[in-house]
Scaffold this motif. Structure first.
Motif, PDB file in Angstrom:
ATOM      1  N   GLN A 289      -4.888 -34.826   8.346  1.00 19.61           N
ATOM      2  CA  GLN A 289      -3.696 -35.194   9.128  1.00 19.61           C
ATOM      3  C   GLN A 289      -3.930 -34.978  10.616  1.00 19.61           C
ATOM      4  N   ILE A 290      -4.537 -33.835  10.958  1.00 19.51           N
ATOM      5  CA  ILE A 290      -4.871 -33.596  12.365  1.00 19.51           C
ATOM      6  C   ILE A 290      -5.913 -34.607  12.814  1.00 19.51           C
ATOM      7  N   ALA A 291      -6.885 -34.889  11.941  1.00 20.97           N
ATOM      8  CA  ALA A 291      -7.928 -35.863  12.274  1.00 20.97           C
ATOM      9  C   ALA A 291      -7.330 -37.223  12.619  1.00 20.97           C
ATOM     10  N   ALA A 292      -6.320 -37.641  11.883  1.00 17.87           N
ATOM     11  CA  ALA A 292      -5.692 -38.938  12.144  1.00 17.87           C
ATOM     12  C   ALA A 292      -5.112 -38.990  13.551  1.00 17.87           C
ATOM     13  N   SER A 293      -4.448 -37.909  13.962  1.00 18.73           N
ATOM     14  CA  SER A 293      -3.880 -37.858  15.317  1.00 18.73           C
ATOM     15  C   SER A 293      -4.972 -37.809  16.369  1.00 18.73           C
ATOM     16  N   VAL A 294      -6.037 -37.048  16.091  1.00 21.68           N
ATOM     17  CA  VAL A 294      -7.157 -36.975  17.034  1.00 21.68           C
ATOM     18  C   VAL A 294      -7.777 -38.354  17.231  1.00 21.68           C
ATOM     19  N   HIS A 295      -8.024 -39.072  16.144  1.00 19.54           N
ATOM     20  CA  HIS A 295      -8.653 -40.398  16.251  1.00 19.54           C
ATOM     21  C   HIS A 295      -7.727 -41.403  16.928  1.00 19.54           C
ATOM     22  N   SER A 296      -6.429 -41.269  16.716  1.00 15.34           N
ATOM     23  CA  SER A 296      -5.481 -42.147  17.390  1.00 15.34           C
ATOM     24  C   SER A 296      -5.533 -41.935  18.902  1.00 15.34           C
ATOM     25  N   VAL A 297      -5.577 -40.664  19.316  1.00 12.68           N
ATOM     26  CA  VAL A 297      -5.713 -40.357  20.750  1.00 12.68           C
ATOM     27  C   VAL A 297      -7.062 -40.851  21.259  1.00 12.68           C
ATOM     28  N   GLU A 298      -8.108 -40.628  20.469  1.00  8.90           N
ATOM     29  CA  GLU A 298      -9.460 -41.028  20.863  1.00  8.90           C
ATOM     30  C   GLU A 298      -9.525 -42.514  21.217  1.00  8.90           C
TER      31      GLU A 298
ATOM     32  N   HIS B  72     -27.681 -32.089  26.580  1.00  6.45           N
ATOM     33  CA  HIS B  72     -26.451 -32.608  25.978  1.00  6.45           C
ATOM     34  C   HIS B  72     -25.343 -31.549  25.914  1.00  6.45           C
ATOM     35  N   LEU B  73     -25.486 -30.466  26.668  1.00  8.88           N
ATOM     36  CA  LEU B  73     -24.556 -29.337  26.570  1.00  8.88           C
ATOM     37  C   LEU B  73     -23.298 -29.562  27.421  1.00  8.88           C
ATOM     38  N   TYR B  74     -22.142 -29.496  26.755  1.00  7.32           N
ATOM     39  CA  TYR B  74     -20.837 -29.570  27.413  1.00  7.32           C
ATOM     40  C   TYR B  74     -20.094 -28.257  27.182  1.00  7.32           C
ATOM     41  N   VAL B  75     -19.183 -27.938  28.085  1.00 11.32           N
ATOM     42  CA  VAL B  75     -18.288 -26.790  27.913  1.00 11.32           C
ATOM     43  C   VAL B  75     -16.856 -27.286  27.940  1.00 11.32           C
ATOM     44  N   VAL B  76     -16.073 -26.874  26.947  1.00 15.41           N
ATOM     45  CA  VAL B  76     -14.633 -27.151  26.929  1.00 15.41           C
ATOM     46  C   VAL B  76     -13.901 -25.846  27.202  1.00 15.41           C
ATOM     47  N   VAL B  77     -13.074 -25.832  28.241  1.00 16.89           N
ATOM     48  CA  VAL B  77     -12.271 -24.655  28.584  1.00 16.89           C
ATOM     49  C   VAL B  77     -10.842 -24.887  28.102  1.00 16.89           C
ATOM     50  N   LEU B  78     -10.392 -24.025  27.193  1.00 16.72           N
ATOM     51  CA  LEU B  78      -9.027 -24.114  26.664  1.00 16.72           C
ATOM     52  C   LEU B  78      -8.110 -23.314  27.566  1.00 16.72           C
ATOM     53  N   CYS B  79      -7.142 -24.005  28.157  1.00 15.60           N
ATOM     54  CA  CYS B  79      -6.385 -23.410  29.257  1.00 15.60           C
ATOM     55  C   CYS B  79      -4.885 -23.647  29.097  1.00 15.60           C
ATOM     56  N   GLY B  80      -4.374 -23.489  27.870  1.00  9.45           N
ATOM     57  CA  GLY B  80      -2.976 -23.809  27.662  1.00  9.45           C
ATOM     58  C   GLY B  80      -2.104 -22.660  27.210  1.00  9.45           C
ATOM     59  N   GLY B  81      -2.668 -21.445  27.078  1.00  7.06           N
ATOM     60  CA  GLY B  81      -1.935 -20.313  26.507  1.00  7.06           C
ATOM     61  C   GLY B  81      -0.834 -19.775  27.400  1.00  7.06           C
TER      62      GLY B  81
ATOM     63  N   ALA C 276      -6.126 -29.264  20.225  1.00  8.99           N
ATOM     64  CA  ALA C 276      -6.783 -29.216  21.535  1.00  8.99           C
ATOM     65  C   ALA C 276      -8.291 -29.395  21.402  1.00  8.99           C
ATOM     66  N   MET C 277      -8.900 -28.660  20.476  1.00  9.75           N
ATOM     67  CA  MET C 277     -10.354 -28.756  20.301  1.00  9.75           C
ATOM     68  C   MET C 277     -10.761 -30.121  19.743  1.00  9.75           C
TER      69      MET C 277
ATOM     70  N   LYS D  53       2.347 -27.936  23.530  1.00  7.90           N
ATOM     71  CA  LYS D  53       1.422 -26.942  23.000  1.00  7.90           C
ATOM     72  C   LYS D  53       1.384 -27.082  21.482  1.00  7.90           C
ATOM     73  N   LYS D  54       0.218 -27.383  20.952  1.00 11.39           N
ATOM     74  CA  LYS D  54       0.067 -27.517  19.503  1.00 11.39           C
ATOM     75  C   LYS D  54      -1.073 -26.656  18.960  1.00 11.39           C
ATOM     76  N   ASN D  55      -1.375 -25.572  19.676  1.00 15.51           N
ATOM     77  CA  ASN D  55      -2.392 -24.607  19.276  1.00 15.51           C
ATOM     78  C   ASN D  55      -3.793 -25.201  19.408  1.00 15.51           C
TER      79      ASN D  55
END
Length: 374
Positions: free
Chosen positions: A226-235, A10-19, A98-99, A92-94
């Motif tokens: 507040q961040i969770a609300a935006s994440v779930h909306s995108v989800e 079940h292992l996934y890797v997320v690469v953060l690539c926006g800096g 993103a995570m 870019k929202k840090n």
């Protein structure tokens, strides 16, 4: 299937690539930030990160989250990553948003997924230790439902890094101590950083976070609603024709916040492992110098990927300099501890020990609205 096999399955890797990498200007600019540059090999930092990710899991389980303007560069550099695994952020929202969004995408695919988050601009050595440490982090996150971070054992007092204070040991996994996190300290002065290193109780915070997708999303709900609300909306819109518009709407109103302040500093479910592998963040020209191959006088010469081999770099009576060259002949006489960068579009000359101040040059260019040079 055993628990050990199960977490790897079940292992996934997320690469953060926006800096952006403003402290390695004029090489790192908006159109091509530092993660898409090569310093020491024929691969960019981003490509090297993906190669390491592929040692942990398959390309189908590697998610890239990047700014929309770098989407084509990501596709070009890593064609093995499926297009549907690339999340293009409209702003870019840090790292918190993103995570969160990346975890939401992963959870839709696998409700039992465990995620290793990797930054795209890190340089890593001692790879056997590195992979063992990250797998142990994933095992703990999966089986114990903990948020896990890997702190790097500091090799010197660095005022530009954040620090993690290590608490008491919770358990041992494969001979590796799992400890509580007593707190975070952000970019201390040099005297305080020296005290941290000498105490043995602090680790560099390198943002090596590992967690189950469901656990981090629940953590957002509790700690950053507040961040969770935006994440779930995108989800709810992921994979539909509403996805792009929903991303624009939610990124337009969500706060810009790092994962440390949104989750880590508030959580009582976070543990830390000691990372005993070589690590560095290409955060300044001084780091590029420290990691570079030095000649007999301590000079480091880095040629751009576009530079012709016959273009001369001549050094006379000069020591401990970093020289980044493009396609102009470059000569240095009688200088020590200097950074000289010629990208073909910009030139930087600065005291090597003050290379962190390059970000102030970027700030001045922004104030003067000279964006074409950024």
């Amino acid at each position: 299937m055993s628990q050990q096999e199960s977490y790897l399955d079940h292992l996934y890797v997320v690469v953060l690539c926006g800096g952006g990498g403003t402290r390695v200007w004029p090489l790192s600019v908006k159109k091509k930030p530092k993660q898409f540059l090569n310093f020491y090999s024929n691969q960019t930092l981003y490509q090297e990160t993906v190669e390491r990710a592929k040692k942990l899991t398959s390309p189908e389980k590697i998610i890239i989250i990047t700014n929309h303007q770098y989407e084509q560069e990501v596709l070009k550099e890593t064609p093995e990553i499926p297009r549907e695994n690339i999340i293009a952020e409209p702003q870019k929202k840090n790292t918190a948003m993103a995570m969160g969004v990346a975890a939401a995408l992963v959870k839709k695919r696998d409700n039992d997924a465990v995620i290793v988050n990797l930054a795209s601009d890190h340089v890593v050595g001692d790879l056997d230790v590195y992979f063992t440490t990250l797998k142990n982090a994933a095992k703990i996150a999966y089986e114990d439902r903990r948020l896990v971070t890997v702190g790097i054992e500091p090799t010197y007092a660095h005022p530009g890094f954040g620090y993690i204070r290590v608490g008491k040991k919770v358990k041992t996994v494969n001979d590796m101590a799992v400890c509580e996190v007593e707190g975070f300290r952000e970019k201390p002065d040099i005297k305080t950083a020296q005290e941290y290193v000498e105490s043995g109780k602090y680790l560099w915070n390198a943002n090596f976070y590992t967690w189950r997708a469901d656990v981090i999303l629940t953590s957002f709900d509790t700690l950053s609603p507040q961040i969770a609300a935006s994440v779930h909306s995108v989800e709810s819109a992921l994979g539909t024709d509403r996805e792009k518009q929903r991303m624009v709407e939610e990124y337009g109103k969500v706060s810009e916040e790092p994962i440390d302040t949104a989750i880590s500093e508030k959580s009582d479910n976070l543990v830390v492992l000691r990372g005993k592998f070589k690590w560095n963040d290409i955060g300044s020209w001084e780091v590029v110098y420290e990691l570079g191959k030095k000649d007999g006088n301590g000079n480091v010469v880095v040629r751009s990927s576009d530079a012709r081999e016959e273009t001369p770099v001549v050094v006379h009576d000069a020591k401990n300099n970093l020289i980044y060259c493009n396609n102009q002949a470059l000569a240095i006489v009688g200088l020590s501890d200097i950074v000289i960068v010629d990208t073909g579009e910009g030139i930087l000359v600065c005291d090597r020990k003050r290379s962190n101040d390059v970000k102030k040059i970027v700030e001045q260019l922004k104030l003067k609205k000279l964006d074409k040079y950024l």
